[in-house]
Design a protein around this motif. Structure first.
Motif, short mmCIF file in Angstrom:
data_model
loop_
_atom_site.label_atom_id
_atom_site.label_comp_id
_atom_site.label_asym_id
_atom_site.label_seq_id
_atom_site.Cartn_x
_atom_site.Cartn_y
_atom_site.Cartn_z
N LYS A 49 0.83 -1.21 0.00
CA LYS A 49 0.00 0.00 0.00
C LYS A 49 0.87 1.26 0.00
N TYR A 50 1.83 1.33 0.92
CA TYR A 50 2.65 2.54 1.03
C TYR A 50 3.75 2.59 -0.02
N ALA A 51 4.21 1.43 -0.48
CA ALA A 51 5.20 1.41 -1.56
C ALA A 51 4.60 2.02 -2.83
N VAL A 52 3.36 1.63 -3.12
CA VAL A 52 2.67 2.21 -4.29
C VAL A 52 2.42 3.70 -4.07
N GLN A 53 1.93 4.04 -2.89
CA GLN A 53 1.59 5.44 -2.60
C GLN A 53 2.80 6.37 -2.74
N ASP A 57 10.00 0.66 -4.33
CA ASP A 57 9.90 -0.77 -4.60
C ASP A 57 9.54 -1.50 -3.30
N PRO A 58 8.43 -2.24 -3.28
CA PRO A 58 8.03 -2.93 -2.04
C PRO A 58 9.07 -3.95 -1.57
N PHE A 59 9.83 -4.51 -2.50
CA PHE A 59 10.84 -5.49 -2.11
C PHE A 59 12.01 -4.82 -1.39
N TYR A 182 17.32 -7.90 -0.70
CA TYR A 182 16.49 -7.27 -1.74
C TYR A 182 16.26 -8.17 -2.96
N PRO A 183 17.30 -8.69 -3.62
CA PRO A 183 17.03 -9.53 -4.80
C PRO A 183 16.35 -10.86 -4.46
#
Length: 192
Positions: A49-53, A57-59, A182-183
């Motif tokens: 939600k907050y990554a999009v906002q 990158d959510p990852f 991350y990856p």
């Protein structure tokens, strides 16, 4: 002699059985299901939600959470950073002021949703300034001002940036940890 042969057969069967178990476990741990046991993604709806906002990158967000608190919302560092994303109280208050959040209290740092919201917002603000994941992570951990100084004094060459050149050992190890996670999260959880 018969006892000796019997022992050899039993040992041989036992070793074969052990080998089958080891191979089976090895194959199991190579599956994405097993790897997800080692790299869980709790708080996924909140992170996404907050990554999009905020355009992060959510990852990267979940890798930061993993490195910062290992998913424990009540975490507190020896320096006073709190919550899932280990925000310092003064940083959180600055974020609240910047966002116009008058209801924010320091108790909110223990709330997963508020902590992820503020931590993700902070990552986004660092991305706008540094536009480089390594620098963003170094600033998140070591402080925006330190990274600015390292660039200004050419302790970090942004054209040939290497994690090994980060002056603070704690920050360098932190960046390495996040860049390790991350990856893995991206490979396990990306959908396309």
């Amino acid at each position: 002699m018969k006892k000796r042969r019997l022992w050899f057969r039993l040992i041989k069967r036992g070793l074969i059985g052990l080998l089958v178990i080891v191979i089976g476990l090895g194959l199991f741990f190579q599956t994405s299901y097993a790897q997800k046991l080692f790299y869980p993604y709790p708080y996924r709806p909140i992170v996404e939600k907050y990554a999009v906002q905020y355009g992060v990158d959510p990852f990267l967000v979940i890798a930061v959470i993993r490195a910062e608190s290992n998913f424990m919302p009540q975490s507190q560092s020896h320096k006073g950073a709190q919550g899932l994303m280990q925000l310092m109280p003064d940083t959180a208050e600055w974020i609240a002021k910047s966002k116009g959040d008058k209801s924010f209290t320091l108790e909110d740092l223990k709330d997963p949703e508020k902590n992820i919201q503020y931590g993700t917002w902070y990552l986004a603000s660092l991305q706008k300034e540094f536009n480089n994941t390594t620098l963003v992570l170094a600033a998140y951990n070591g402080g925006r001002g330190h990274v600015q100084e390292w660039i200004k004094t050419q302790q970090l060459d942004i054209d040939h940036l290497r994690v090994e050149d980060i002056p603070f050992q704690e920050t360098r190890k932190y960046v390495q940890r996040v860049l390790f996670y991350y990856p893995k999260y991206k490979a396990l959880y990306s959908t396309g």
